[in-house]
Write a protein that holds these residues in place. Sequence first.
Motif, PDB file in Angstrom:
ATOM      1  N   HIS A 167      51.300 -68.297 -59.176  1.00  0.00           N
ATOM      2  CA  HIS A 167      51.178 -68.916 -60.489  1.00  0.00           C
ATOM      3  C   HIS A 167      50.022 -68.280 -61.252  1.00  0.00           C
ATOM      4  O   HIS A 167      48.985 -67.949 -60.679  1.00  0.00           O
ATOM      5  CB  HIS A 167      50.948 -70.420 -60.344  1.00  0.00           C
ATOM      6  CG  HIS A 167      52.121 -71.145 -59.761  1.00  0.00           C
ATOM      7  ND1 HIS A 167      53.268 -71.374 -60.480  1.00  0.00           N
ATOM      8  CD2 HIS A 167      52.334 -71.672 -58.521  1.00  0.00           C
ATOM      9  CE1 HIS A 167      54.139 -72.015 -59.723  1.00  0.00           C
ATOM     10  NE2 HIS A 167      53.593 -72.211 -58.532  1.00  0.00           N
ATOM     11  N   SER A 169      48.462 -69.842 -63.672  1.00  0.00           N
ATOM     12  CA  SER A 169      47.616 -70.910 -64.207  1.00  0.00           C
ATOM     13  C   SER A 169      47.189 -71.791 -63.042  1.00  0.00           C
ATOM     14  O   SER A 169      47.884 -71.887 -62.030  1.00  0.00           O
ATOM     15  CB  SER A 169      48.354 -71.755 -65.257  1.00  0.00           C
ATOM     16  OG  SER A 169      49.416 -72.481 -64.657  1.00  0.00           O
ATOM     17  N   GLU A 172      46.650 -76.254 -64.917  1.00  0.00           N
ATOM     18  CA  GLU A 172      47.151 -76.135 -66.300  1.00  0.00           C
ATOM     19  C   GLU A 172      46.325 -75.202 -67.170  1.00  0.00           C
ATOM     20  O   GLU A 172      46.424 -75.242 -68.401  1.00  0.00           O
ATOM     21  CB  GLU A 172      47.233 -77.517 -66.983  1.00  0.00           C
ATOM     22  CG  GLU A 172      47.995 -78.567 -66.196  1.00  0.00           C
ATOM     23  CD  GLU A 172      49.453 -78.177 -65.968  1.00  0.00           C
ATOM     24  OE1 GLU A 172      50.037 -77.534 -66.861  1.00  0.00           O
ATOM     25  OE2 GLU A 172      50.006 -78.527 -64.904  1.00  0.00           O
ATOM     26  N   SER A 174      45.089 -71.028 -67.804  1.00  0.00           N
ATOM     27  CA  SER A 174      45.196 -69.610 -67.492  1.00  0.00           C
ATOM     28  C   SER A 174      43.807 -69.018 -67.311  1.00  0.00           C
ATOM     29  O   SER A 174      42.787 -69.705 -67.475  1.00  0.00           O
ATOM     30  CB  SER A 174      45.930 -68.882 -68.614  1.00  0.00           C
ATOM     31  OG  SER A 174      45.156 -68.943 -69.807  1.00  0.00           O
ATOM     32  N   HIS A 262      53.800 -71.001 -65.526  1.00  0.00           N
ATOM     33  CA  HIS A 262      53.092 -70.636 -66.751  1.00  0.00           C
ATOM     34  C   HIS A 262      53.304 -69.164 -67.066  1.00  0.00           C
ATOM     35  O   HIS A 262      53.144 -68.301 -66.208  1.00  0.00           O
ATOM     36  CB  HIS A 262      51.590 -70.909 -66.592  1.00  0.00           C
ATOM     37  CG  HIS A 262      50.770 -70.407 -67.743  1.00  0.00           C
ATOM     38  ND1 HIS A 262      50.729 -71.048 -68.964  1.00  0.00           N
ATOM     39  CD2 HIS A 262      49.964 -69.315 -67.863  1.00  0.00           C
ATOM     40  CE1 HIS A 262      49.927 -70.384 -69.776  1.00  0.00           C
ATOM     41  NE2 HIS A 262      49.441 -69.330 -69.141  1.00  0.00           N
ATOM     42  N   ASP A 277      60.723 -69.614 -62.707  1.00  0.00           N
ATOM     43  CA  ASP A 277      60.031 -70.834 -62.289  1.00  0.00           C
ATOM     44  C   ASP A 277      60.795 -71.423 -61.119  1.00  0.00           C
ATOM     45  O   ASP A 277      61.708 -72.221 -61.288  1.00  0.00           O
ATOM     46  CB  ASP A 277      59.947 -71.821 -63.457  1.00  0.00           C
ATOM     47  CG  ASP A 277      59.237 -73.118 -63.081  1.00  0.00           C
ATOM     48  OD1 ASP A 277      58.584 -73.134 -62.013  1.00  0.00           O
ATOM     49  OD2 ASP A 277      59.335 -74.089 -63.844  1.00  0.00           O
TER      50      ASP A 277
END
Length: 325
Positions: A167, A169, A172, A174, A262, A277
């Motif tokens: 992922h 991020s 939540e 980056s 993300h 995803d």
Amino acid sequence: MRRQRIFVFRGEHEDDFVCCEMYRTFCNTHDIDLEEFSVHDEDYIAKVFDSFSEDPGSVLALMSHSLYIFNHLSDEENLLHTKMGLPLIVYWHDHPAYFMELVPDRLENTIVVFGSVEHERFWLRFRNDNTDTFVATIFAGTKWIEPDSLSYESYLARQPFIFAPMHLSLHERSADEWWEVCDNLDEPLGGIAKEVISAMIDDPTASFDQLIDESVLRQGIELDKDNRLVLTCVVDSFTKMWRRTVVINALIEFPIVISSKHIPDIYKGKYEYKFVDTNGRQTLVNYKNFRYILNVSPAIPDLVHDRQLNCVVSGGTLISESNMG
């Protein structure tokens, strides 16, 4: 006579399934049944008590991957394992700074297992209880990534792409958003964080907790527990996301599939088709669908990341930087 049982609480991330397979391997070796309960099931607590009531004496312990076991409690005396009169085993491979404040102050009849010696040291340093701890730095393989065949022909039949199960991020945010958090820290926290981040960029195998402590010592200041936890979370989160972003940037023109919920703004439009995803199980299955697996290790020098072991078990080709673990 019913076999002895262990109840395990998990989520739907790939790490949850990998760890449950690790627990199951241990249980099978000792003729113990492992019963899994997904915390995403709305009535999983009721199912736990229903299964427990069938034969309370056969249940040896409760296990939890991460904080799931603490989702349902009103106070320390009403912890689930305390209500059931069972020992608790909790496994965390993330840095304890992220969740330490969410864990009850007193954990009785509990063993906490960490994925790194440094994480164990940090926990013991900032906890006031006498929780028993243990370190396990290597993940076990899982059935979801085992290929039907390890022949060269089956390898060539896989998609000739790089699969990047990471992922972009964290909580939540980056890499850019974590830098903004760092930039908005009050002094001296902001200066310490940026100094340590610069050192981490120069030496990605360095221990950021040690670097933070050295910076604090040089400046002759004292930090309370809350500020010390904030520093660790910000430095770890930014460096982790920054390293992944840098590597993905370098490979984005290559045939690559990135498993990340993300999608950073710089990739939207032209490169958006390269992102998928996938959920926990599908992410694991993809290990055996692609020829090449990308790993960017977190800044935990003594940990062998599960992506590395998953690649080996799946029979893929690992693309990774060096890892001291």
